[in-house]
Design a protein around this motif. Structure first.
Motif, short mmCIF file in Angstrom:
data_model
loop_
_atom_site.label_atom_id
_atom_site.label_comp_id
_atom_site.label_asym_id
_atom_site.label_seq_id
_atom_site.Cartn_x
_atom_site.Cartn_y
_atom_site.Cartn_z
N VAL A 1 5.76 8.29 10.84
CA VAL A 1 5.38 9.15 9.70
C VAL A 1 3.94 9.64 9.86
CG1 VAL A 1 4.91 9.15 7.22
CG2 VAL A 1 7.02 8.12 8.09
N LEU A 2 3.04 8.74 10.22
CA LEU A 2 1.62 9.11 10.36
C LEU A 2 1.40 10.08 11.52
CD1 LEU A 2 -0.08 5.62 9.84
CD2 LEU A 2 0.30 7.41 8.14
N ALA A 3 2.15 9.89 12.59
CA ALA A 3 1.98 10.74 13.78
C ALA A 3 2.32 12.20 13.49
CB ALA A 3 2.84 10.21 14.92
N ALA A 4 3.17 12.42 12.50
CA ALA A 4 3.61 13.78 12.19
C ALA A 4 2.71 14.47 11.16
CB ALA A 4 5.05 13.74 11.67
N ARG A 5 1.66 13.76 10.71
CA ARG A 5 0.87 14.31 9.60
C ARG A 5 -0.62 14.38 9.91
NH1 ARG A 5 3.97 15.48 6.01
NH2 ARG A 5 6.05 14.58 5.91
N PRO A 6 -1.33 15.29 9.24
CA PRO A 6 -2.79 15.38 9.44
C PRO A 6 -3.48 14.12 8.95
CG PRO A 6 -2.09 16.77 7.61
CD PRO A 6 -0.83 16.29 8.28
N GLU A 7 -4.65 13.87 9.48
CA GLU A 7 -5.37 12.63 9.21
C GLU A 7 -5.65 12.42 7.72
OE1 GLU A 7 -9.37 10.29 10.81
OE2 GLU A 7 -8.81 12.25 11.62
N GLU A 8 -5.92 13.50 6.98
CA GLU A 8 -6.26 13.34 5.56
C GLU A 8 -5.08 12.82 4.72
OE1 GLU A 8 -5.45 17.81 6.29
OE2 GLU A 8 -6.55 16.18 7.27
N GLU A 9 -3.87 12.90 5.26
CA GLU A 9 -2.70 12.39 4.54
C GLU A 9 -2.38 10.95 4.89
OE1 GLU A 9 0.52 15.09 5.25
OE2 GLU A 9 -0.28 16.62 3.90
N HIS A 10 -3.05 10.40 5.89
CA HIS A 10 -2.75 9.04 6.33
C HIS A 10 -3.07 8.00 5.25
CE1 HIS A 10 -2.81 9.95 10.94
NE2 HIS A 10 -2.03 10.76 10.25
N PHE A 11 -4.28 8.11 4.67
CA PHE A 11 -4.71 7.08 3.73
C PHE A 11 -3.80 7.01 2.50
CE2 PHE A 11 -7.50 5.17 0.50
CZ PHE A 11 -7.84 4.00 1.17
N PRO A 12 -3.43 8.13 1.86
CA PRO A 12 -2.52 8.05 0.71
C PRO A 12 -1.18 7.38 1.07
CG PRO A 12 -3.54 10.20 0.78
CD PRO A 12 -3.94 9.51 2.05
N ILE A 13 -0.66 7.69 2.26
CA ILE A 13 0.60 7.06 2.69
C ILE A 13 0.42 5.56 2.90
CG2 ILE A 13 2.30 6.94 4.58
CD1 ILE A 13 1.85 9.98 4.95
N LEU A 14 -0.69 5.18 3.55
CA LEU A 14 -0.95 3.77 3.82
C LEU A 14 -1.20 3.00 2.52
CD1 LEU A 14 -3.22 4.23 6.94
CD2 LEU A 14 -1.07 2.96 6.91
N GLU A 15 -1.86 3.62 1.54
CA GLU A 15 -2.10 2.96 0.26
C GLU A 15 -0.78 2.68 -0.46
OE1 GLU A 15 -5.29 2.11 -1.74
OE2 GLU A 15 -5.33 1.65 0.41
N PHE A 16 0.13 3.66 -0.43
CA PHE A 16 1.44 3.43 -1.05
C PHE A 16 2.24 2.40 -0.27
CE2 PHE A 16 6.01 4.50 -1.46
CZ PHE A 16 6.17 4.08 -2.78
N ALA A 17 2.17 2.46 1.07
CA ALA A 17 2.88 1.48 1.91
C ALA A 17 2.42 0.07 1.58
CB ALA A 17 2.64 1.79 3.39
N LEU A 18 1.12 -0.10 1.38
CA LEU A 18 0.57 -1.41 1.04
C LEU A 18 1.11 -1.88 -0.31
CD1 LEU A 18 -1.37 -3.72 1.66
CD2 LEU A 18 -3.20 -2.37 0.63
N ASN A 19 1.15 -0.98 -1.29
CA ASN A 19 1.69 -1.32 -2.60
C ASN A 19 3.17 -1.68 -2.50
OD1 ASN A 19 3.04 -0.34 -5.36
ND2 ASN A 19 0.91 -0.88 -5.79
N ASP A 20 3.91 -0.93 -1.68
CA ASP A 20 5.34 -1.16 -1.53
C ASP A 20 5.62 -2.47 -0.77
OD1 ASP A 20 7.42 0.33 -2.65
OD2 ASP A 20 8.18 0.93 -0.69
N LEU A 21 4.76 -2.81 0.18
CA LEU A 21 4.91 -4.07 0.90
C LEU A 21 4.76 -5.27 -0.04
CD1 LEU A 21 2.94 -3.22 4.16
CD2 LEU A 21 5.32 -3.97 4.09
N LYS A 22 3.98 -5.10 -1.07
CA LYS A 22 3.76 -6.18 -2.03
C LYS A 22 4.86 -6.28 -3.07
CE LYS A 22 -1.32 -6.01 -1.75
NZ LYS A 22 -2.58 -5.71 -2.50
N LYS A 23 5.55 -5.14 -3.34
CA LYS A 23 6.44 -5.11 -4.50
C LYS A 23 7.92 -4.88 -4.18
CE LYS A 23 4.84 -3.26 -8.27
NZ LYS A 23 4.30 -2.31 -9.27
N ALA A 24 8.22 -4.16 -3.10
CA ALA A 24 9.60 -3.75 -2.84
C ALA A 24 10.34 -4.73 -1.93
CB ALA A 24 9.61 -2.36 -2.22
#
Length: 265
Positions: A127-150
């Motif tokens: 997912v990150l490889a297909a996107r510009p760098e400025e979009e990486h952090f929002p995706i990673l922040e949600f991934a971290l939240n999802d790793l804790k809850k889902a």
């Protein structure tokens, strides 16, 4: 792969040279086997070979991934490392490859009960490889939240086609902009609101997946719109905003999520 013992019954291999004294030769062969790598308990033997890069940049990424630990154990095995490096080949810029690896390894420093496995990481890298760098952090922040809850973190996101991922990533970017201490009366209020926004975001995310299981499209949609409107009422009445502009910023994102659901699901 861990090898504890190997049973060799290969002494009569066709074309091999047999010793003149059969029993003496057998004793010598057995002695060699006992000192073999394969008879040494606890040794990791990778039959597929070690992960290899096609240039110095990939070799450096492999080195970083190979050195990542989960407690006393390596985080990734050689096969997982090779898969991650193969995925990174979608990125032309070698510096961006390093950035993605460093971003992934930062998950070690987060408060997670258990680090994600290699399969999850490889999908996240994709997912990150297909996107510009400025979009990486929002995706990673949600991934971290999802790793804790889902139960199955990010699984619904990974399954979406690129255009749907693209639209949802833009919403994640706006949620990330709200994750600003200046917008709330306290850090606790900020963290609580952002966490709630991720829960609202999951209504959109799971909506794509759950629609296929729904008995009736109209009923499913109206039920979820009702949930989203209930969330909107919650954000509308929060007393923890630092000011009017803070509230307006949050409500704009909430309204965008409702519009997305109404339009796309």
């Amino acid at each position: 792969m861990k090898v504890n013992s190997v049973d060799f019954n290969l002494l009569q291999t066709k074309g091999s040279v047999q010793p003149s004294n059969k029993h003496a030769g057998l004793q010598t062969f057995e002695k060699k086997l006992q000192t073999s790598l394969y008879m040494t308990k606890g040794v990791n033997v990778y039959f597929g070979g070690l992960a290899k890069g096609i240039n110095l940049a990939e070799d450096k990424c492999i080195e970083l991934l190979r050195g990542a630990l989960d407690g006393q154990k390596r985080w990734f095995n050689e096969n997982e490392i090779q898969n991650i490096v193969n995925t990174l080949r979608k990125v032309d810029d070698n510096e961006k490859k390093f950035d993605i690896v460093y971003e992934i390894l930062e998950l070690k420093n987060c408060e997670l009960e258990k680090l994600p496995d290699g399969k999850f990481v490889n999908k996240l890298v994709n997912v990150l490889a297909a996107r510009p760098e400025e979009e990486h952090f929002p995706i990673l922040e949600f991934a971290l939240n999802d790793l804790k809850k889902a139960v199955n973190p990010m699984d619904a996101f990974f399954k979406l086609p690129f255009d749907k991922q693209d639209s949802l990533t833009k919403i994640l970017g706006k949620i990330d902009e709200i994750n600003d201490k200046k917008l709330f009366k306290s850090s606790k209020a900020r963290e609580s609101t952002v966490d709630s926004l991720y829960d609202t975001f999951r209504v959109l995310l799971y909506g794509h997946e759950d629609l296929n299981k729904a008995a009736g499209t109209a009923g499913f949609k109206s039920e979820n719109i009702e949930i989203l409107e209930g969330d909107r009422f919650y954000y509308e009445n929060l007393k923890t905003y630092a000011g009017k502009k803070s509230k307006e910023k949050v409500m704009a994102v909430v309204d965008e999520m409702i519009q997305y659901f109404d339009k796309n699901i």
